[in-house]
Design a protein around this motif. Structure first.
Motif, PDB file in Angstrom:
ATOM      1  N   UNK A 309      67.128  57.351  46.302  1.00 51.48           N
ATOM      2  CA  UNK A 309      66.030  58.306  46.155  1.00 51.48           C
ATOM      3  C   UNK A 309      66.521  59.581  45.477  1.00 51.48           C
ATOM      4  N   UNK A 310      65.639  60.546  45.337  1.00 49.95           N
ATOM      5  CA  UNK A 310      65.972  61.730  44.560  1.00 49.95           C
ATOM      6  C   UNK A 310      66.782  62.772  45.292  1.00 49.95           C
ATOM      7  N   UNK A 311      67.093  62.567  46.576  1.00 50.04           N
ATOM      8  CA  UNK A 311      67.789  63.589  47.343  1.00 50.04           C
ATOM      9  C   UNK A 311      69.313  63.479  47.279  1.00 50.04           C
ATOM     10  N   UNK A 312      69.815  62.303  46.983  1.00 47.99           N
ATOM     11  CA  UNK A 312      71.265  62.124  46.909  1.00 47.99           C
ATOM     12  C   UNK A 312      71.753  62.714  45.586  1.00 47.99           C
ATOM     13  N   UNK A 313      72.948  63.342  45.563  1.00 42.05           N
ATOM     14  CA  UNK A 313      73.416  64.019  44.345  1.00 42.05           C
ATOM     15  C   UNK A 313      73.427  63.106  43.121  1.00 42.05           C
ATOM     16  N   UNK A 314      72.816  63.559  42.044  1.00 47.37           N
ATOM     17  CA  UNK A 314      72.762  62.777  40.818  1.00 47.37           C
ATOM     18  C   UNK A 314      74.159  62.530  40.250  1.00 47.37           C
ATOM     19  N   UNK A 315      75.090  63.438  40.529  1.00 51.87           N
ATOM     20  CA  UNK A 315      76.445  63.289  40.021  1.00 51.87           C
ATOM     21  C   UNK A 315      77.146  62.052  40.571  1.00 51.87           C
ATOM     22  N   UNK A 316      76.623  61.508  41.666  1.00 48.54           N
ATOM     23  CA  UNK A 316      77.258  60.347  42.288  1.00 48.54           C
ATOM     24  C   UNK A 316      76.559  59.037  41.934  1.00 48.54           C
ATOM     25  N   UNK A 317      75.549  59.110  41.066  1.00 43.21           N
ATOM     26  CA  UNK A 317      74.839  57.898  40.652  1.00 43.21           C
ATOM     27  C   UNK A 317      75.302  57.485  39.255  1.00 43.21           C
ATOM     28  N   UNK A 318      75.271  56.181  38.991  1.00 39.17           N
ATOM     29  CA  UNK A 318      75.789  55.697  37.706  1.00 39.17           C
ATOM     30  C   UNK A 318      75.189  54.338  37.361  1.00 39.17           C
ATOM     31  N   UNK A 319      75.371  53.931  36.100  1.00 42.59           N
ATOM     32  CA  UNK A 319      74.948  52.612  35.632  1.00 42.59           C
ATOM     33  C   UNK A 319      76.155  51.683  35.568  1.00 42.59           C
ATOM     34  N   UNK A 320      75.867  50.386  35.592  1.00 42.10           N
ATOM     35  CA  UNK A 320      76.889  49.346  35.510  1.00 42.10           C
ATOM     36  C   UNK A 320      76.655  48.522  34.246  1.00 42.10           C
ATOM     37  N   UNK A 321      77.737  47.986  33.655  1.00 38.96           N
ATOM     38  CA  UNK A 321      77.654  47.379  32.331  1.00 38.96           C
ATOM     39  C   UNK A 321      78.391  46.047  32.250  1.00 38.96           C
ATOM     40  N   UNK A 322      77.878  45.177  31.374  1.00 40.50           N
ATOM     41  CA  UNK A 322      78.597  43.996  30.912  1.00 40.50           C
ATOM     42  C   UNK A 322      79.170  44.340  29.541  1.00 40.50           C
ATOM     43  N   UNK A 323      80.474  44.080  29.344  1.00 40.13           N
ATOM     44  CA  UNK A 323      81.153  44.396  28.089  1.00 40.13           C
ATOM     45  C   UNK A 323      81.496  43.093  27.368  1.00 40.13           C
ATOM     46  N   UNK A 324      81.194  43.031  26.075  1.00 37.95           N
ATOM     47  CA  UNK A 324      81.461  41.816  25.289  1.00 37.95           C
ATOM     48  C   UNK A 324      82.198  42.165  24.004  1.00 37.95           C
ATOM     49  N   UNK A 325      82.754  41.123  23.372  1.00 39.59           N
ATOM     50  CA  UNK A 325      83.349  41.270  22.049  1.00 39.59           C
ATOM     51  C   UNK A 325      82.388  40.713  21.013  1.00 39.59           C
ATOM     52  N   UNK A 326      82.007  41.548  20.086  1.00 34.40           N
ATOM     53  CA  UNK A 326      81.057  41.133  19.054  1.00 34.40           C
ATOM     54  C   UNK A 326      81.672  40.152  18.069  1.00 34.40           C
ATOM     55  N   UNK A 327      83.003  40.176  17.942  1.00 32.61           N
ATOM     56  CA  UNK A 327      83.658  39.330  16.954  1.00 32.61           C
ATOM     57  C   UNK A 327      84.028  37.954  17.508  1.00 32.61           C
ATOM     58  N   UNK A 328      83.713  37.691  18.773  1.00 29.93           N
ATOM     59  CA  UNK A 328      84.003  36.397  19.396  1.00 29.93           C
ATOM     60  C   UNK A 328      82.674  35.775  19.820  1.00 29.93           C
TER      61      UNK A 328
END
Length: 360
Positions: A309-328
């Motif tokens: 929710x909006x009450x927890x510090x925004x500095x502690x929130x983040x996104x998660x990612x899948x990383x790929x190689x475009x050349x493979x």
């Protein structure tokens, strides 16, 4: 009128042809009915493969699923999905050929390690709790290697702090659990404050952290909480290789102790732990709205994520990612397939069950 004779006088020839056409049509109908949901059999050219949010509802609808095992690793924030095998097993149930292999090394796993292993051809795709531009391993790369990588946003979470549950402060004139703010936490983590004043007592503080050179989570905390200052890690403590090791070390005491052992991790890795207690931040327990150490859970043992929710510090929130190689080609195919699975309706259900927050 032409006097030429017909090619076949015998009508049986036409009957035979008609039977063959009918049989082919019937077979095609059966195959189409059997494969009505077999969209994964569709092969899309690599340049047209994309990861799209909310495009698919069921995993069986996703195209371009690899027909061979793939190796992936990286951020331990994804451990509730992979190591517990709920998500991965669900994928294998739908696509038996799309199996996952997990590397075994002595090095610390983490977002940075994952990118390095991906570029060394040790992984097909990697997972990260930071975007590429925030990872030290990416910053050090030459431009030609940076151009090989791409990222896909798949979920979000938040960092929570935790301490030893057997903390004995009953004789100190302050109540526990105590609520800290980010400035207090920064002073603990950097060593500016090596103890916590509680009435007549100064309670020693020990910091347990993973190495920011490997861990995206540690680097995230260092940047967002500590203003890029170094961690204060005592010689007797040292860096932890995994979150599990940190939790074990912090919880490891048979008797109540008069010291604060503090660590941090993704909420999905901590909220259901029974051996440590979550730190309140700005009077908010990120895992429960009750004044208890343990997480409030629903019937399927899913954390009630109050950090979302909006009450927890925004500095502690983040996104998660899948990383790929475009050349493979296999890296892009497998990484985008995994991304689409996580962003599908069914995938988001599993993400939420495991304590992460699905994208809207």
């Amino acid at each position: 009128m032409s006097k030429d004779k017909p090619f076949h006088k015998d009508s049986s020839f036409y009957v035979a042809v008609g039977v063959m056409i009918s049989a082919f049509a019937a077979t095609t109908t059966v195959v189409n009915n059997l494969c009505k949901n077999c969209i994964s059999n569709i092969i899309i050219p690599p340049d047209e493969i994309v990861c799209e949010n909310n495009k698919y509802n069921n995993i069986a609808e996703i195209p371009n699923i690899p027909k061979e095992p793939v190796t992936y690793s990286g951020s331990t924030t994804f451990a509730p999905l992979g190591e517990r095998h709920r998500m991965d097993q669900m994928i294998v149930n739908s696509y038996p050929q799309f199996k996952f292999k997990y590397p075994r090394k002595n090095d610390d796993y983490g977002s940075n390690t994952g990118v390095n292993m991906l570029l060394a051809n040790q992984l097909i795709f990697s997972l990260s709790s930071e975007n590429l531009s925030s990872l030290p391993s990416y910053e050090r790369l030459p431009d030609k290697d940076k151009d090989k990588l791409d990222e896909y946003k798949v979920a979000s979470d938040a960092i929570v702090f935790y301490v030893n549950k057997n903390l004995q402060v009953a004789t100190a004139d302050r109540n526990w659990p105590h609520s800290f703010d980010l400035l207090e936490l920064k002073k603990f983590l950097t060593g500016e404050d090596k103890s916590w004043e509680a009435g007549k007592f100064n309670i020693p503080i020990k910091v347990y952290t993973r190495n920011p050179a490997n861990s995206g989570t540690a680097k995230f905390v260092q940047r967002n909480v500590m203003d890029n200052n170094p961690f204060f890690v005592g010689k007797k403590v040292g860096y932890m290789k995994t979150t599990s090791e940190s939790i074990q070390k912090i919880a490891d005491s048979k008797q109540p102790v008069v010291e604060i052992r503090i660590g941090y991790a993704s909420a999905s890795e901590v909220c259901n732990q029974e051996t440590v207690q979550v730190v309140l931040i700005n009077n908010i327990n990120p895992c429960t709205n009750e004044d208890k150490y343990r997480t409030k859970t629903n019937q399927v043992n899913t954390p009630v994520l109050y950090y979302s929710d909006g009450n927890y510090p925004e500095k502690l929130k983040r996104f998660l990612f899948v990383i790929i190689r475009k050349d493979v080609p296999l890296s892009k195919q497998a990484g985008v397939a995994y991304c689409n699975i996580l962003l599908s309706g069914k995938g988001k259900e599993y993400i939420k069950q495991e304590g992460l927050i699905p994208l809207k």
